[in-house]
Design an enzyme around this catalytic site. Structure first.
Site, PDB file in Angstrom:
ATOM      1  N   GLU A  93      40.132  35.496  45.225  1.00  0.00           N
ATOM      2  CA  GLU A  93      40.594  36.215  44.042  1.00  0.00           C
ATOM      3  C   GLU A  93      40.201  37.675  44.194  1.00  0.00           C
ATOM      4  OE1 GLU A  93      39.354  34.331  40.380  1.00  0.00           O
ATOM      5  OE2 GLU A  93      39.416  32.347  41.290  1.00  0.00           O
TER       6      GLU A  93
ATOM      7  N   ASP B 239      44.507  35.718  44.471  1.00  0.00           N
ATOM      8  CA  ASP B 239      44.832  35.501  43.064  1.00  0.00           C
ATOM      9  C   ASP B 239      44.423  36.753  42.290  1.00  0.00           C
ATOM     10  OD1 ASP B 239      44.940  34.766  40.376  1.00  0.00           O
ATOM     11  OD2 ASP B 239      44.234  32.737  40.729  1.00  0.00           O
TER      12      ASP B 239
ATOM     13  N   HIS C  90      43.158  38.357  37.098  1.00  0.00           N
ATOM     14  CA  HIS C  90      42.298  39.194  36.259  1.00  0.00           C
ATOM     15  C   HIS C  90      42.260  40.651  36.702  1.00  0.00           C
ATOM     16  CE1 HIS C  90      40.720  35.833  33.884  1.00  0.00           C
ATOM     17  NE2 HIS C  90      40.884  35.144  35.002  1.00  0.00           N
TER      18      HIS C  90
ATOM     19  N   LYS D 105      47.324  37.549  30.619  1.00  0.00           N
ATOM     20  CA  LYS D 105      46.064  38.242  30.394  1.00  0.00           C
ATOM     21  C   LYS D 105      46.358  39.693  30.008  1.00  0.00           C
ATOM     22  CE  LYS D 105      43.706  34.821  33.121  1.00  0.00           C
ATOM     23  NZ  LYS D 105      44.874  33.900  33.190  1.00  0.00           N
TER      24      LYS D 105
END
Length: 393
Positions: free
Chosen positions: A185, A214, A217, A243
């Site tokens: 991530e 990923d 966020h 998000k």
């Protein structure tokens, strides 16, 4: 009562005894980063992932309505049947440009995208390379990626969190002709720290491994104009619209050939109804806003940095956080639940994160900053936490 309820009740009792029983709590949006319970209590939201405060933005709601007016409230079928509209194609092109990739595919959720991607890549290895895939995963990747590994029938080789040297040593030991896949991530959701994407890219290139990042966020809240941190250095980028973009759904961005492979092998793409035009309209509006939100991104970063400093000055551990996600590490389940309750009584929602989301002994309050938080709210949160933690000492 069904024949098996006694088993479920025992399982729930076991979770409760461990301090790990979870229950959904009802909340209503109350404006200005606040939430209201059914009993009328209002708290400031420091838990949700609405990083740019876009989920109530009027343009997102207007665009969602406009696309629904044109295409209906639902897509009607999977993408390979009748679920592909011209808007969906245009949105995929926008996402691909944002991520510096040739192409992109839309999915209904980030979980679905990750859980579909890994088996599709593993199938490529078996079918084309004639050997099982070798998956090397940062030990703290999201549960959906681990689920993808399980669905693919591949046991991942885990490397120490954000340890590129360890990853390289494992790549040196891997043998065979199967596709080597690195899963990580860019921003880790429970620690708020970032991966060294450039170093991962260099190692992946050196050992001919496919790098999958990923960006759930990071998309929207980090990087140039909110483009995230991958900067075209990954072979595959996964991200969500739920998000920083304030909507729902997800994407996989990669080469045109890889995306065409997903059309034919990704189960979440083939066997699931395509995302609603309502959702896609909101996403389209959010993507249009991202390039113009540098001030909001800077505000979020400044709030988080100041809060981390206040916590450090008070002797609290915020781990390796360097982003809008700031964990306050407290250890055991009972401590985390008690502290979260005290914070809610003080008017702040900072949810306790417990196993299995984090390792045993790693319980924390996960504090998240949004663009619509004020400096006064951040300072009040810090003061309330310091008071609450002293009361538990």
């Amino acid at each position: 009562m069904t024949r098996f309820d006694n088993l479920f009740q025992k399982g729930l009792a076991d979770l409760s005894a461990q301090g790990r029983l979870r229950t959904c709590q009802e909340w209503r949006y109350a404006g200005d980063a606040r939430l209201q319970r059914p009993d009328g209590v209002v708290v400031t939201d420091f838990s949700s992932n609405d990083y740019l405060g876009l989920r109530m933005h009027p343009l997102l709601r207007e665009r969602a309505f406009a696309w629904a007016q044109a295409e209906g409230s639902g897509s009607g079928a999977s993408r390979l049947v009748t679920g592909t509209s011209s808007q969906a194609y245009l949105l995929e092109e926008r996402v691909a440009r944002l991520k510096h990739m040739q192409a992109a595919r839309l999915f209904s959720s980030g979980w679905q995208a990750n859980a579909s991607l890994v088996p599709a890549l593993a199938r490529l290895s078996a079918q084309v390379c004639g050997a099982p895939a070798v998956i090397l995963a940062d030990k703290l990747i999201h549960a959906s990626l681990y689920h993808g590994c399980a669905a693919a029938g591949v046991r991942p080789i885990r490397f120490r969190h954000n340890d590129v040297t360890h990853l390289e040593s494992l790549l040196q030991k891997t043998e065979g002709t199967g596709l080597r896949i690195v899963l990580t991530e860019s921003v880790f959701s429970m620690d708020g720290d970032v991966a060294d994407i450039a170093a991962l890219h260099t190692v992946a290139q050196k050992y001919d491994a496919l790098l999958c990042v990923d960006e759930a966020h990071a998309t929207g809240i980090l990087g140039p104009k909110g483009a995230g941190l991958a900067n075209g250095l990954a072979d595959v980028v996964v991200g969500t619209f739920s998000k920083a973009l304030g909507s729902m759904g997800a994407f996989i961005a990669a080469s045109e050939s890889l995306c065409r492979w997903l059309d034919n092998t990704a189960s979440g793409f083939i066997y699931s109804t395509a995302p609603s035009p309502l959702v896609l309209g909101a996403v389209d509006a959010a993507l249009g806003l991202l390039p113009h939100m540098d001030a909001q991104r800077a505000h979020v970063a400044a709030l988080a940095a100041s809060f981390r400093q206040k916590m450090h000055d008070a002797g609290q551990d915020t781990g390796p956080s360097s982003t809008q996600i700031v964990p306050i590490l407290v250890g055991q389940e009972a401590q985390a639940r008690t502290l979260a309750h005290k914070m809610e009584e003080a008017g702040f929602l900072a949810v306790a994160i417990r196993p299995p989301t984090v390792p045993p002994g790693g319980c924390r309050l996960r504090v998240v900053f949004h663009a619509n938080h004020t400096w006064a709210q951040m300072e009040a949160l810090a003061d309330a936490f310091i008071r609450a933690s002293k009361g538990m000492a």
